[in-house]
Design an enzyme around this catalytic site. Structure first.
Site, PDB file in Angstrom:
ATOM      1  N   HIS A 281      -2.886   6.916   2.692  1.00  0.00           N
ATOM      2  CA  HIS A 281      -3.395   5.669   2.125  1.00  0.00           C
ATOM      3  C   HIS A 281      -4.756   5.410   2.763  1.00  0.00           C
ATOM      4  CE1 HIS A 281      -4.128   1.629   1.133  1.00  0.00           C
ATOM      5  NE2 HIS A 281      -3.799   1.142   2.319  1.00  0.00           N
TER       6      HIS A 281
ATOM      7  N   CYS B 128       0.806  -1.224   0.000  1.00  0.00           N
ATOM      8  CA  CYS B 128       0.000   0.000   0.000  1.00  0.00           C
ATOM      9  C   CYS B 128       0.838   1.274   0.000  1.00  0.00           C
ATOM     10  CB  CYS B 128      -0.952   0.002   1.186  1.00  0.00           C
ATOM     11  SG  CYS B 128      -2.018  -1.436   1.190  1.00  0.00           S
TER      12      CYS B 128
ATOM     13  N   ASN C 187     -10.255   0.082   0.330  1.00  0.00           N
ATOM     14  CA  ASN C 187      -8.789   0.109   0.317  1.00  0.00           C
ATOM     15  C   ASN C 187      -8.302  -0.378  -1.052  1.00  0.00           C
ATOM     16  OD1 ASN C 187      -6.067  -0.503   0.573  1.00  0.00           O
ATOM     17  ND2 ASN C 187      -6.248  -1.336   2.631  1.00  0.00           N
TER      18      ASN C 187
HETATM   19  O1  UT7 Z   1      -3.804  -1.493   3.468  1.00  0.00           O
HETATM   20  C1  UT7 Z   1      -2.869  -2.190   4.240  1.00  0.00           C
HETATM   21  C2  UT7 Z   1      -3.008  -1.776   5.610  1.00  0.00           C
HETATM   22  N1  UT7 Z   1      -4.214  -2.340   6.144  1.00  0.00           N
HETATM   23  C3  UT7 Z   1      -4.786  -1.746   7.153  1.00  0.00           C
HETATM   24  O2  UT7 Z   1      -4.329  -0.710   7.557  1.00  0.00           O
HETATM   25  C4  UT7 Z   1      -5.937  -2.424   7.858  1.00  0.00           C
HETATM   26  C5  UT7 Z   1      -5.796  -2.238   9.327  1.00  0.00           C
HETATM   27  N2  UT7 Z   1      -6.806  -2.907  10.112  1.00  0.00           N
HETATM   28  C6  UT7 Z   1      -8.109  -2.546  10.157  1.00  0.00           C
HETATM   29  O3  UT7 Z   1      -8.517  -1.663   9.444  1.00  0.00           O
HETATM   30  C7  UT7 Z   1      -9.009  -3.205  11.166  1.00  0.00           C
HETATM   31  O4  UT7 Z   1      -8.239  -3.936  12.085  1.00  0.00           O
HETATM   32  C8  UT7 Z   1     -10.082  -4.145  10.524  1.00  0.00           C
HETATM   33  C9  UT7 Z   1     -11.114  -3.320   9.793  1.00  0.00           C
HETATM   34  C10 UT7 Z   1      -9.420  -5.123   9.595  1.00  0.00           C
HETATM   35  C11 UT7 Z   1     -10.793  -4.931  11.634  1.00  0.00           C
HETATM   36  O5  UT7 Z   1     -11.377  -4.030  12.564  1.00  0.00           O
HETATM   37  P1  UT7 Z   1     -11.207  -4.278  14.129  1.00  0.00           P
HETATM   38  O6  UT7 Z   1     -11.954  -3.232  14.805  1.00  0.00           O
HETATM   39  O7  UT7 Z   1      -9.734  -4.376  14.382  1.00  0.00           O
HETATM   40  O8  UT7 Z   1     -11.945  -5.652  14.323  1.00  0.00           O
HETATM   41  P2  UT7 Z   1     -11.366  -7.013  14.865  1.00  0.00           P
HETATM   42  O9  UT7 Z   1     -10.501  -7.660  13.837  1.00  0.00           O
HETATM   43  O10 UT7 Z   1     -10.788  -6.803  16.220  1.00  0.00           O
HETATM   44  O11 UT7 Z   1     -12.684  -7.842  15.018  1.00  0.00           O
HETATM   45  C12 UT7 Z   1     -13.709  -7.482  15.938  1.00  0.00           C
HETATM   46  C13 UT7 Z   1     -14.859  -8.441  15.760  1.00  0.00           C
HETATM   47  C14 UT7 Z   1     -14.438  -9.915  15.738  1.00  0.00           C
HETATM   48  O12 UT7 Z   1     -15.429 -10.657  16.397  1.00  0.00           O
HETATM   49  P3  UT7 Z   1     -15.181 -11.191  17.901  1.00  0.00           P
HETATM   50  O13 UT7 Z   1     -13.972 -12.045  17.813  1.00  0.00           O
HETATM   51  O14 UT7 Z   1     -14.984  -9.950  18.716  1.00  0.00           O
HETATM   52  O15 UT7 Z   1     -16.448 -11.921  18.182  1.00  0.00           O
HETATM   53  C15 UT7 Z   1     -14.466 -10.246  14.267  1.00  0.00           C
HETATM   54  O16 UT7 Z   1     -14.704 -11.619  14.035  1.00  0.00           O
HETATM   55  O17 UT7 Z   1     -15.505  -8.198  14.515  1.00  0.00           O
HETATM   56  C16 UT7 Z   1     -15.613  -9.422  13.788  1.00  0.00           C
HETATM   57  N3  UT7 Z   1     -15.542  -9.128  12.356  1.00  0.00           N
HETATM   58  C17 UT7 Z   1     -16.634  -8.854  11.623  1.00  0.00           C
HETATM   59  N4  UT7 Z   1     -17.931  -8.761  11.942  1.00  0.00           N
HETATM   60  C18 UT7 Z   1     -18.785  -8.446  10.945  1.00  0.00           C
HETATM   61  C19 UT7 Z   1     -14.459  -9.086  11.573  1.00  0.00           C
HETATM   62  N5  UT7 Z   1     -14.811  -8.782  10.299  1.00  0.00           N
HETATM   63  C20 UT7 Z   1     -16.166  -8.638  10.313  1.00  0.00           C
HETATM   64  C21 UT7 Z   1     -17.100  -8.324   9.329  1.00  0.00           C
HETATM   65  N6  UT7 Z   1     -18.391  -8.228   9.676  1.00  0.00           N
HETATM   66  N7  UT7 Z   1     -16.731  -8.102   8.051  1.00  0.00           N
END
Ligand code: UT7
Length: 331
Positions: free
Chosen positions: A254, A114, A284
C-alpha cells in the site's frame, strides 16, 4: 488444493486533475521539501468536486474486464473496496454493476480502509474456490479528496483519488494466489478515523473544523504500526507457503509513505529496489493504491509469468494483510 485462483485481467483509472506540492503551498502552511522528504509525494490526482468516485471505478472495471478477455455479463460478483463511498446506500459495487451492465452479478462493498484490496481479493478467492462463482471483479475505488479538510496540513498533503480493478478466476494449478492473510485490531481503530453517521465528542475535538466529517490520523502511531504490520504480513505468507524472500520478484505495498516502504525493506532485510513505489505521482490512494501499482507493473512488463509477487496492505481499522501470488498471465 488442486484449484488455483488468480488475476485474469487488471485495469486502473485516475482523474486527470493534478495537484502538486507547489499547489498545496498556496493552500496551507506547507512546502514541497517537507512533503517530499517526509512522504515521497510530489503530486496526486484529484476528482473534480462534482465528479463521483464511481466514475473512475467504472473505467478501471471496464479495463480489467477487457484485459481478462471476458464481458461484463460474465461477471458473477462485484466486490468494491472503498472507505470513501459516494453513497452509504447504494453501495459503490451496485453503482458499478449498473454502470458496466453486469446484470448477472451480485455486488457489495468491503471496507477495510487501505487494506481493502487485499481483503477484496481474499474474499473473491473464497467464492471461486467454493465453486459458487466463476468470475469475480474486485475494484479499489477511492476519493479521499472528498473527506479531506483542505486546511489541515497533517492530512491534506497525503492523499489522492483513483481506482484499480482486477478480475479473478480459476487459473492453472500452482499459479495465482498461493497464500493470503488478512487481519485486524479494532482496539487501535481510533488512530485513523473518517466519521460516517455519528461523531463522538472526541472525534469533534480532534478536527480543526469540529463538525466536519473529515479524515483524522495520528500519523506517527499509524506509521509505526504500518512498518511492523506490513513486514509481519509479508513474512507470514512466505513462511506459510514455505518460500523465502529470495524467491520474490517484487513487493507491492500500500502506497502511504516512502519512509514506510524503506522501513518495511529494512525489517525484511531486502533491497528497496524490490519494493514497488508509485507514491511520488499519486500519493496515498487508499485501497486503490495496490491495484494502481499492479496495473502499472503489468503495463510496463515488469513481471513475467511465473514470477512471485507479494501485495501488502495496512491501514484504518486497523487492518492489514498480504497475498503471495505466482503471476499467471503471459505478458
Ligand atoms: O493509508 C493509511 C495509513 N496511513 C499511513 O500509513 C500514514 C502514516 N504516517 C505518516 O506517513 C507520517 O506520520 C506523516 C507523513 C503523516 C507525518 O510525518 P511525520 O514525520 O510523522 O511528522 P509528524 O507528524 O511527527 O510532524 C513533524 C512536524 C510537526 O511539527 P512540530 O510539531 O515538530 O513543530 C508537524 O506539525 O511536521 C509538521 N507537519 C508539517 N510541516 C509542513 C505536519 N504536516 C506538515 C506539512 N507541512 N504538511
Amino acid at each position: 488444493m488442486n484449484k488455483s485462483v488468480g488475476i485474469l485481467g487488471i485495469g486502473s483509472c485516475l482523474p486527470e486533475k493534478v495537484l502538486t506540492n507547489f499547489d498545496l503551498e498556496k493552500m496551507v502552511d506547507t512546502n514541497n521539501e517537507w512533503i517530499l522528504q517526509r512522504t515521497g509525494i510530489s503530486e496526486r490526482r484529484i476528482l473534480d468536486k462534482e465528479s463521483p468516485a464511481y466514475e473512475v471505478g467504472v473505467q478501471a472495471a471496464k479495463r480489467a474486464i477487457d484485459s481478462a478477455g471476458i464481458t461484463a455479463e460474465d461477471i458473477d460478483l462485484i466486490i468494491v473496496s472503498t472507505e470513501t463511498p459516494d453513497y452509504l446506500a447504494p453501495s459503490t459495487a451496485c453503482i458499478i454493476q449498473r454502470e458496466i451492465g453486469a446484470s448477472k452479478a451480485a455486488a457489495f462493498d468491503v471496507n477495510a480502509a487501505c487494506t481493502g484490496f487485499v481483503y477484496g481479493i481474499t474474499v473473491a478467492q473464497q467464492f471461486i474456490l467454493s465453486g459458487m462463482y466463476r468470475y469475480v471483479l474486485v475494484v479499489g475505488c477511492e476519493a479521499l479528496s472528498k473527506v479531506i479538510d483542505w486546511e489541515d496540513r497533517n492530512t491534506c498533503v497525503l492523499f489522492g483519488d483513483g481506482a484499480g480493478a482486477a478480475v479473478l478466476g480459476t487459473v492453472e494449478a500452482g499459479y495465482g494466489i498461493l497464500k493470503t492473510y488478512i487481519s485486524a485490531d479494532g482496539s487501535l481503530g481510533q488512530s485513523v478515523t473518517i466519521p460516517g453517521c455519528h461523531m463522538t465528542e472526541a472525534d469533534i475535538e480532534k478536527r480543526i473544523h469540529e463538525n466536519k466529517k473529515v479524515i483524522w490520523m495520528d500519523g506517527s502511531e499509524v506509521f509505526k504500526f504500518a512498518v511492523r504490520a506490513a513486514a509481519q504480513a509479508v513474512q507470514k505468507v512466505l513462511d506459510d507457503y514455505g518460500m523465502s524472500m529470495d524467491d520474490v520478484k517484487l513487493i507491492i505495498p500500500h502506497q502511504a509513505n516512502i519512509r514506510i516502504m524503506q522501513g518495511i525493506a529494512k525489517k525484511l532485510n531486502v533491497s528497496i529496489e524490490k519494493i514497488y513505489s508509485i507514491i511520488h505521482k499519486y500519493g496515498n490512494v487508499s485501497s486503490a493504491s495496490i491495484p494502481l501499482a499492479l496495473d502499472e507493473i503489468v503495463r510496463e512488463k515488469k513481471i513475467s509469468k511465473g514470477d512471485n509477487i507479494v501485495v501488502v496492505g495496512f491501514g484504518g481499522g486497523l487492518t492489514w494483510g498480504a497475498t503471495l501470488i505466482k503471476w499467471n498471465i503471459e505478458i
